[in-house]
Scaffold this active site. Structure first.
Site, PDB file in Angstrom:
ATOM      1  N   HIS A 158       0.817  -1.212   0.000  1.00  0.00           N
ATOM      2  CA  HIS A 158       0.000   0.000   0.000  1.00  0.00           C
ATOM      3  C   HIS A 158       0.853   1.266   0.000  1.00  0.00           C
ATOM      4  O   HIS A 158       0.331   2.375   0.069  1.00  0.00           O
ATOM      5  CB  HIS A 158      -0.917  -0.029   1.238  1.00  0.00           C
ATOM      6  CG  HIS A 158      -1.985   1.006   1.243  1.00  0.00           C
ATOM      7  ND1 HIS A 158      -2.054   2.000   2.199  1.00  0.00           N
ATOM      8  CD2 HIS A 158      -3.037   1.219   0.413  1.00  0.00           C
ATOM      9  CE1 HIS A 158      -3.106   2.768   1.967  1.00  0.00           C
ATOM     10  NE2 HIS A 158      -3.713   2.325   0.893  1.00  0.00           N
ATOM     11  N   LYS A 160       3.356   4.411  -1.169  1.00  0.00           N
ATOM     12  CA  LYS A 160       3.489   5.333  -2.299  1.00  0.00           C
ATOM     13  C   LYS A 160       4.861   5.984  -2.184  1.00  0.00           C
ATOM     14  O   LYS A 160       5.043   6.927  -1.412  1.00  0.00           O
ATOM     15  CB  LYS A 160       2.410   6.416  -2.278  1.00  0.00           C
ATOM     16  CG  LYS A 160       0.987   5.907  -2.513  1.00  0.00           C
ATOM     17  CD  LYS A 160       0.290   5.549  -1.240  1.00  0.00           C
ATOM     18  CE  LYS A 160      -1.152   5.117  -1.528  1.00  0.00           C
ATOM     19  NZ  LYS A 160      -1.722   4.360  -0.403  1.00  0.00           N
ATOM     20  N   ASP A 165      17.173   9.500  -8.655  1.00  0.00           N
ATOM     21  CA  ASP A 165      18.633   9.674  -8.590  1.00  0.00           C
ATOM     22  C   ASP A 165      19.204   9.516  -7.183  1.00  0.00           C
ATOM     23  O   ASP A 165      20.312   9.994  -6.904  1.00  0.00           O
ATOM     24  CB  ASP A 165      19.041  11.046  -9.153  1.00  0.00           C
ATOM     25  CG  ASP A 165      18.813  11.148 -10.663  1.00  0.00           C
ATOM     26  OD1 ASP A 165      18.678  10.088 -11.304  1.00  0.00           O
ATOM     27  OD2 ASP A 165      18.776  12.274 -11.184  1.00  0.00           O
ATOM     28  N   HIS A 335      -8.612  12.031   2.016  1.00  0.00           N
ATOM     29  CA  HIS A 335      -7.866  10.775   2.021  1.00  0.00           C
ATOM     30  C   HIS A 335      -6.512  10.918   2.722  1.00  0.00           C
ATOM     31  O   HIS A 335      -5.693   9.998   2.722  1.00  0.00           O
ATOM     32  CB  HIS A 335      -7.675  10.331   0.561  1.00  0.00           C
ATOM     33  CG  HIS A 335      -7.154   8.959   0.360  1.00  0.00           C
ATOM     34  ND1 HIS A 335      -5.870   8.710  -0.099  1.00  0.00           N
ATOM     35  CD2 HIS A 335      -7.723   7.736   0.528  1.00  0.00           C
ATOM     36  CE1 HIS A 335      -5.678   7.412  -0.214  1.00  0.00           C
ATOM     37  NE2 HIS A 335      -6.778   6.787   0.161  1.00  0.00           N
ATOM     38  N   LYS A 337      -3.494  11.016   5.404  1.00  0.00           N
ATOM     39  CA  LYS A 337      -3.120  10.177   6.550  1.00  0.00           C
ATOM     40  C   LYS A 337      -2.047  10.933   7.326  1.00  0.00           C
ATOM     41  O   LYS A 337      -0.853  10.715   7.131  1.00  0.00           O
ATOM     42  CB  LYS A 337      -2.584   8.815   6.095  1.00  0.00           C
ATOM     43  CG  LYS A 337      -3.544   8.029   5.172  1.00  0.00           C
ATOM     44  CD  LYS A 337      -2.980   7.956   3.799  1.00  0.00           C
ATOM     45  CE  LYS A 337      -3.676   7.028   2.832  1.00  0.00           C
ATOM     46  NZ  LYS A 337      -5.022   6.688   2.978  1.00  0.00           N
ATOM     47  N   ASP A 342       1.460  17.949  19.808  1.00  0.00           N
ATOM     48  CA  ASP A 342       2.033  19.051  20.599  1.00  0.00           C
ATOM     49  C   ASP A 342       2.655  20.158  19.760  1.00  0.00           C
ATOM     50  O   ASP A 342       3.466  20.949  20.264  1.00  0.00           O
ATOM     51  CB  ASP A 342       3.085  18.510  21.585  1.00  0.00           C
ATOM     52  CG  ASP A 342       2.463  17.647  22.685  1.00  0.00           C
ATOM     53  OD1 ASP A 342       1.225  17.668  22.821  1.00  0.00           O
ATOM     54  OD2 ASP A 342       3.228  16.954  23.384  1.00  0.00           O
TER      55      ASP A 342
END
Length: 417
Positions: A158, A160, A165, A335, A337, A342
């Site tokens: 899952h 991404k 380089d 979507h 995440k 603090d």
């Protein structure tokens, strides 16, 4: 044993694991939350590198132009690891750019999850892959599926990740799909968060990609040419790359999330699209509220997956009753995440706060220990809050009995969704 029997046995084992012993860290008036979490990560063998630069990319509109420009400037290699490449107009632009670089002699490797590909409504099919490969691009499915399909529901990739380089890295929640720019009919705009990094953390992302690539292909791609010396322009941002590899460190991500919340002294801000947290994270949130920490949680009023929002509403309502501020994003589908604690550290990555991400799949998050970076992320959070409304008792009462029942039932299935 039949495949169906194995399926239910797997679920049973996961349910038992979700209740396994965990000794949480505790917030202290004598130690800052960021320092305490860094010490915990070091103790767990997770390096916190201190030579990094980071830019947050607020949605596909900010991510893809920046990514395309970095791809155009690539000199040696481009590595891409995604849950899916949706076969649409934005993917066509990316593949065209990659083909141009391959003709220039740049090594191009792309890895995508077979389940993620099959689950989107515009998958890459065999003829598409053959055409892509004919342009000099190596593209590979992670864990190809075959009958019985149910055997392939778990341990999906899952993540991404893009590495260019060995100098530039991308990671976050944004796959390759045009709806991250154009939105979706019936849902509206698709909100998400990504990060572009330079510095020592890029080598960690490269390590993850090469391990997955070599495992999937049987190749042995390695060597100093895939890593780059640090630029003089790299800043001093502390970053830990936390990787969840199901067969190696299955408990790591959920325990770090829980302890980040356990250590909070003032505030916790969370955006997560499929908010049905596992027991140790739910317990950490409840304790934070009880200890006077200001806990804010943002979930979406709309979603791309039926049923899951009802579970999120149910959990959100329970936490709101205890004193958490729960917001329902109404500007499309959020979507993202992300989490900040603090005002001193934050996390961005691919991990959803549900069992799918925290028990089953390959995931990766950046934990960023920098007040300036965290402030930038909180600005995005506050902007999203202006497009949200609060989950109050009155709002909850307006939900239909069917939606409430659906949320209650979905909550029972928390170990499996």
């Amino acid at each position: 044993m039949s495949n169906l029997g194995k399926f239910f046995l797997y679920f049973l084992l996961l349910a038992v694991c979700s209740c396994s012993s965990f000794v949480p860290l505790e917030r202290s008036e004598f130690q800052r939350s960021d320092s305490a979490l860094v010490a915990y990560l070091n103790n767990e063998g997770i390096e916190v590198t201190d030579r990094n630069s980071i830019d947050f990319l607020n949605g596909g509109v900010e991510k893809f132009p920046r990514l395309f420009e970095d791809v155009r400037n690539a000199k040696h290699h481009i590595h891409l690891e995604y849950f899916n490449f949706r076969n649409d107009s934005l993917n066509e632009i990316l593949i065209s750019l990659l083909a141009e670089k391959a003709k220039e002699g740049v090594e191009v490797r792309a890895l995508f999850d077979a389940f993620g590909n099959a689950s989107n409504n515009k998958p890459l099919k065999k003829r598409h892959l053959e055409e892509i490969r004919s342009n000099g691009i190596e593209i590979v499915k992670f864990d190809p599926m075959s009958f019985p399909w149910i055997d392939y529901a778990f341990a999906r990739d899952h993540r991404k990740i893009v590495v260019i380089d060995g100098k530039i890295g991308y990671t976050g929640g944004i796959n390759v799909a045009d709806y991250y720019v154009d939105g979706l009919e019936g849902i509206g705009k698709w909100r998400d968060m990504h990060a572009r990094v330079e510095g020592e953390s890029v080598a960690k992302l490269q390590d993850i990609f090469l391990a997955m690539w070599n495992g999937a292909t049987g190749q042995t791609v390695s060597g100093e040419c895939y890593y780059s010396p640090l630029s003089e322009n790299v800043k001093d941002v502390d970053i830990a790359v936390v990787d969840r590899w199901p067969g190696k460190n299955p408990k790591q991500m959920r325990r770090i999330y829980a302890n980040a919340i356990n250590l909070a002294k003032d505030s916790v801000q969370i955006i997560n699209p499929y908010f049905v947290p596992t027991p140790i994270i739910r317990k950490a949130l409840k304790k934070a509220v009880a200890d006077g920490v200001k806990v804010e949680i943002m979930i979406s009023a709309k979603s791309d997956i039926p049923f899951t929002p009802d579970a999120s509403y149910h959990v959100g309502n329970k936490l709101a009753k205890l004193g958490a501020d729960v917001y329902l994003y109404n500007g499309g589908f959020n979507h993202s995440k992300v989490m900040s604690v603090d005002g001193s550290f934050c996390t961005v990555g691919s991990t959803n706060l549900n069992s799918r991400s925290l028990f089953y799949d390959y995931e990766e998050n950046l934990f960023i220990f920098d007040k300036e970076a965290t402030a930038r992320l909180n600005e995005c959070y506050n902007a999203d809050k202006r497009e949200s409304y609060k989950l109050t008792r009155e709002v909850w009462k307006k939900r239909s009995w069917f939606k409430k029942l659906s949320g209650w039932f979905a909550n029972i299935l928390t170990p499996f969704i």
